[in-house]
Design a protein around this motif. Structure first.
Motif, PDB file in Angstrom:
ATOM      1  N   GLU B  63      34.084  18.550  -5.086  1.00 12.44           N
ATOM      2  CA  GLU B  63      33.545  18.781  -6.428  1.00 12.44           C
ATOM      3  C   GLU B  63      33.310  20.279  -6.635  1.00 12.44           C
ATOM      4  O   GLU B  63      32.770  20.946  -5.752  1.00 12.44           O
ATOM      5  CB  GLU B  63      32.223  18.026  -6.553  1.00 12.44           C
ATOM      6  CG  GLU B  63      31.671  18.006  -7.958  1.00 12.44           C
ATOM      7  CD  GLU B  63      30.388  17.174  -8.027  1.00 12.44           C
ATOM      8  OE1 GLU B  63      29.601  17.402  -8.954  1.00 12.44           O
ATOM      9  OE2 GLU B  63      30.171  16.317  -7.141  1.00 12.44           O
ATOM     10  N   ASP B  64      33.717  20.791  -7.802  1.00 13.98           N
ATOM     11  CA  ASP B  64      33.492  22.213  -8.067  1.00 13.98           C
ATOM     12  C   ASP B  64      32.048  22.427  -8.517  1.00 13.98           C
ATOM     13  O   ASP B  64      31.640  21.948  -9.564  1.00 13.98           O
ATOM     14  CB  ASP B  64      34.451  22.724  -9.141  1.00 13.98           C
ATOM     15  CG  ASP B  64      34.442  24.258  -9.217  1.00 13.98           C
ATOM     16  OD1 ASP B  64      33.563  24.885  -8.586  1.00 13.98           O
ATOM     17  OD2 ASP B  64      35.319  24.822  -9.895  1.00 13.98           O
ATOM     18  N   ILE B  65      31.287  23.135  -7.709  1.00 12.34           N
ATOM     19  CA  ILE B  65      29.865  23.327  -8.020  1.00 12.34           C
ATOM     20  C   ILE B  65      29.574  24.756  -8.467  1.00 12.34           C
ATOM     21  O   ILE B  65      28.410  25.129  -8.637  1.00 12.34           O
ATOM     22  CB  ILE B  65      28.976  22.987  -6.808  1.00 12.34           C
ATOM     23  CG1 ILE B  65      29.360  23.842  -5.610  1.00 12.34           C
ATOM     24  CG2 ILE B  65      29.069  21.514  -6.465  1.00 12.34           C
ATOM     25  CD1 ILE B  65      28.304  23.869  -4.519  1.00 12.34           C
ATOM     26  N   ALA B  66      30.625  25.571  -8.654  1.00 17.48           N
ATOM     27  CA  ALA B  66      30.393  26.966  -9.053  1.00 17.48           C
ATOM     28  C   ALA B  66      29.620  26.998 -10.363  1.00 17.48           C
ATOM     29  O   ALA B  66      30.001  26.349 -11.336  1.00 17.48           O
ATOM     30  CB  ALA B  66      31.717  27.701  -9.196  1.00 17.48           C
ATOM     31  N   GLY B  67      28.509  27.730 -10.370  1.00 17.96           N
ATOM     32  CA  GLY B  67      27.718  27.860 -11.592  1.00 17.96           C
ATOM     33  C   GLY B  67      26.701  26.755 -11.806  1.00 17.96           C
ATOM     34  O   GLY B  67      25.919  26.815 -12.749  1.00 17.96           O
ATOM     35  N   SER B  68      26.689  25.741 -10.939  1.00 14.51           N
ATOM     36  CA  SER B  68      25.661  24.697 -11.067  1.00 14.51           C
ATOM     37  C   SER B  68      24.304  25.270 -10.712  1.00 14.51           C
ATOM     38  O   SER B  68      24.199  26.124  -9.832  1.00 14.51           O
ATOM     39  CB  SER B  68      25.940  23.532 -10.111  1.00 14.51           C
ATOM     40  OG  SER B  68      27.091  22.841 -10.498  1.00 14.51           O
ATOM     41  N   PRO B  69      23.254  24.806 -11.374  1.00 13.83           N
ATOM     42  CA  PRO B  69      21.924  25.320 -11.022  1.00 13.83           C
ATOM     43  C   PRO B  69      21.495  24.864  -9.622  1.00 13.83           C
ATOM     44  O   PRO B  69      21.975  23.857  -9.106  1.00 13.83           O
ATOM     45  CB  PRO B  69      21.018  24.721 -12.095  1.00 13.83           C
ATOM     46  CG  PRO B  69      21.765  23.572 -12.659  1.00 13.83           C
ATOM     47  CD  PRO B  69      23.213  23.862 -12.489  1.00 13.83           C
ATOM     48  N   THR B  70      20.590  25.643  -9.044  1.00 12.51           N
ATOM     49  CA  THR B  70      20.171  25.422  -7.665  1.00 12.51           C
ATOM     50  C   THR B  70      19.719  23.993  -7.396  1.00 12.51           C
ATOM     51  O   THR B  70      20.072  23.410  -6.378  1.00 12.51           O
ATOM     52  CB  THR B  70      18.995  26.364  -7.332  1.00 12.51           C
ATOM     53  OG1 THR B  70      19.310  27.659  -7.790  1.00 12.51           O
ATOM     54  CG2 THR B  70      18.758  26.403  -5.846  1.00 12.51           C
ATOM     55  N   HIS B  71      18.922  23.450  -8.314  1.00 15.25           N
ATOM     56  CA  HIS B  71      18.382  22.118  -8.023  1.00 15.25           C
ATOM     57  C   HIS B  71      19.485  21.076  -7.957  1.00 15.25           C
ATOM     58  O   HIS B  71      19.418  20.148  -7.158  1.00 15.25           O
ATOM     59  CB  HIS B  71      17.307  21.741  -9.050  1.00 15.25           C
ATOM     60  CG  HIS B  71      17.808  21.580 -10.450  1.00 15.25           C
ATOM     61  ND1 HIS B  71      18.191  20.381 -10.955  1.00 15.25           N
ATOM     62  CD2 HIS B  71      18.007  22.494 -11.426  1.00 15.25           C
ATOM     63  CE1 HIS B  71      18.598  20.547 -12.214  1.00 15.25           C
ATOM     64  NE2 HIS B  71      18.488  21.822 -12.520  1.00 15.25           N
ATOM     65  N   ARG B  72      20.534  21.271  -8.754  1.00 15.40           N
ATOM     66  CA  ARG B  72      21.622  20.295  -8.706  1.00 15.40           C
ATOM     67  C   ARG B  72      22.423  20.451  -7.413  1.00 15.40           C
ATOM     68  O   ARG B  72      22.800  19.462  -6.785  1.00 15.40           O
ATOM     69  CB  ARG B  72      22.513  20.440  -9.936  1.00 15.40           C
ATOM     70  CG  ARG B  72      23.293  19.173 -10.204  1.00 15.40           C
ATOM     71  CD  ARG B  72      23.829  19.090 -11.630  1.00 15.40           C
ATOM     72  NE  ARG B  72      22.808  19.228 -12.648  1.00 15.40           N
ATOM     73  CZ  ARG B  72      23.016  19.831 -13.826  1.00 15.40           C
ATOM     74  NH1 ARG B  72      24.193  20.378 -14.086  1.00 15.40           N
ATOM     75  NH2 ARG B  72      22.064  19.886 -14.715  1.00 15.40           N
TER      76      ARG B  72
END
Ligand SMILES: Nc1ncnc2c1ncn2[C@@H]1O[C@H](COP(=O)(O)OP(=O)(O)OP(=O)(O)O)[C@@H](O)[C@H]1O
Ligand SMILES: [Mg+2]
Lengths: 293, 234
Positions: B63-72
């Motif tokens: 899953e591409d998590i680039a730019g997701s907020p820390t908590h996610r």
């Protein structure tokens, strides 16, 4: 000279109003402690709650006392919405974040006032009949107006509930952790924006509860929040910025100082007594009585 | 497990890491080494969602998590023990740990993963009611790792766990990293202590002024004198 009975009466009046001031200030202090934002629309939240109570009384023919938890719940939604719709964006400012926040909440205050004038006209309104309106208790010759007494008790209950929430629940710990380091709560999966929105909701709910009870014995008009907000800022500064329980003690002090100076000086001069205490604290102990900033 | 592709992060236009690509396989210990200011912390913070990448992709289990907020990112199974630890100083050790599992477990077994943490760091068990700020540097680091483990990560990222800690505790902490991996958690570790870190790592990447200049099995990098002198300034 003042008799002992006079003094007891002054102290009691001051104590009751002071507890209500504390309840009004609690939300302001909570929000400030959580995220260093001073909500300049706090008085307008109070005014909104008073109109909400008035409207519900008219619509549902229920007593303001019964409606007060409902008003608090409505204000919770209003507070959380304000955070999500406005404050969160103001906090993303790249430069001058402090100023942007001040103007965002100040602007919000003006907007809410304007809306109230538009929707309800500047007329003064009051709730004509309620269980407590006009009633008075007397204990040992000391008179306690029933609405003020109810407000004081509501305040104590609200502070008790807040204490339980903050000290005994996991959400309370999350709240405290966010106060300490909002940038780090994400590391344990907590969405700080959610905590902030809850903080705004809780802050508005507290002032909403105060507003519901004030509407029993105060005229309701678009500018009613101003003087109360001013007292709330003094209370928060006196108690220590961000110290919610400091606000409780400070509110009582402010209430008593107000009652004393209204008697010793003149009723129209009571604000001067409060302001003098405020200056004294600012000069001698700038962080407030219970502040740890 | 983790696949980083051409990641670039800037601070107001200043490039901190540039075009960084790396991968971490399940149950590996991968080290990122480099001199001060090389961009190691920026890399981990970007992976954890504390900084937004300017470009590039971060694939975590596909899953591409680039730019997701820390908590996610944390909820997805990546825990960061950040530089400076970022504990909640006025909360107790217990509350710091409980907050770790706050959103990851039901209320009834919120303290269940404590056993694992106590086995790893017995001295935390003796200090449960102490405020986090009153712990020694080493104990604070243990607490920071413990808090991260309470979120039950599949990937644990450590940013200079040896910083400001006396040598004896450094060994203890690096030993614990081994134990953590043996228990099935993948580890990405940033360190300045070359020798000790490369000893526990399987593979390593060398970062210099924001770029990966070398990568390979930890033993090769540890044994390469030129690399050490050229890129790590030792
Ligand atoms: N918040 C920030 N704002 C602006 N520049 C930053 C910020 N954080 C880091 N930098 C810059 O980015 C570059 C990389 O910093 P980083 O902290 O990632 O390095 P590091 O390898 O972790 O160094 P160290 O070993 O000292 O911890 C440095 O030039 C640093 O000055
Ligand atoms: Mg660093």
């Amino acid at each position: 000279m003042l008799s002992a009975a006079n003094i007891a009466q002054i102290l009691m009046s001051g104590l009751l109003m002071g507890l209500i001031y504390a309840l009004i200030a609690a939300g302001l202090s909570l929000i400030f402690g959580l995220m260093d934002v001073v909500n300049f629309a706090h008085g307008e939240f109070l005014m909104t709650a008073m109109y909400a109570t008035f409207g519900l009384v008219v619509m549902l023919s229920l007593d303001p006392l019964i409606l007060s938890p409902i008003v608090a719940a409505i204000m919770f939604v209003v507070g959380a919405f304000c955070y999500r719709a406005i404050i969160v964006h103001a906090m993303r400012a790249r430069t001058n974040v402090g100023m942007v926040q001040v103007f965002a909440t100040f602007g919000l205050a003006i907007v809410i006032r304007g809306l109230a004038q538009f929707a309800f006209t500047p007329d003064y309104r009051s709730i004509p009949k309620s269980w407590l309106g006009g009633q008075t208790f007397s204990v040992l010759g000391v008179y306690m107006p029933a609405p003020q007494l109810a407000g004081a008790l509501a305040s104590l209950i609200a502070f008790g509930a807040l204490w339980l929430l903050m000290k005994k629940t996991d959400f309370g710990k999350a709240l405290e952790a966010t106060r300490e380091d909002a940038g780090a709560v994400g590391l344990v999966g907590i969405d700080r924006n959610r905590v902030f929105a809850m903080g705004w909701g809780l802050g508005a709910a507290l002032v909403g509860l105060a507003g519901a009870i004030l509407s029993i014995f105060y005229y309701i008009h678009p500018d009613v929040g101003g003087p109360f907000a001013l007292i709330a800022y003094v209370t928060v500064a006196l108690g220590g910025f961000g110290s919610v329980f400091g606000a409780l003690a400070a509110g009582v002090i402010v209430g008593i100082v107000e009652a004393v100076s209204a008697t010793v000086l003149q009723p129209s001069m009571k604000a001067i007594g409060i302001y003098a205490v405020y200056l004294l604290v600012v000069f001698l102990r700038p962080r407030g009585l219970f502040g740890n900033l | 497990m983790l696949e980083v592709k051409s990641l670039t992060t800037t601070y107001e236009g200043l490039v901190a890491i540039s075009d960084v690509s790396l991968s971490v396989a399940a149950r590996e210990i991968v080290a990122v080494v480099g001199a001060n200011g090389a961009g190691k912390s920026t890399l981990l913070k970007t992976l954890a969602g504390m900084e937004r990448p300017a470009s590039g992709r971060i694939l975590f289990e596909g899953e591409d998590i680039a730019g997701s907020p820390t908590h996610r990112v944390n909820m997805l199974g990546i825990a960061l023990v950040p530089e400076g630890r970022r504990l909640f100083p006025r909360l107790s050790v217990r509350d710091n740990l409980r907050l770790g599992s706050y959103l990851h477990r039901r209320k009834s077994d919120r303290e269940a993963p404590l056993d694992t943490v106590f086995k790893l760091f017995p001295r935390l068990a003796e200090r449960l009611d102490q405020r986090a700020e009153t712990l020694s540097g080493g104990e604070q680091q243990m607490l920071a790792i413990g808090r991260a483990l309470m979120t039950r990560p599949r990937l644990l990222m450590l940013d200079e766990p040896s910083q400001g800690i006396m040598p004896k505790l450094v060994d203890e902490i690096l030993d614990s990293v081994r134990t953590i991996r043996e228990a099935g958690t993948t580890v990405l570790i940033v360190e300045q202590r070359l020798a000790e870190t490369l000893e526990i790592a399987d593979r390593a990447y060398v970062l210099q002024t924001g770029r990966v200049v070398m990568s390979g099995p930890a033993k090769e990098i540890a044994g390469n004198e030129d690399v050490r002198r050229a890129y790590l300034g030792i």
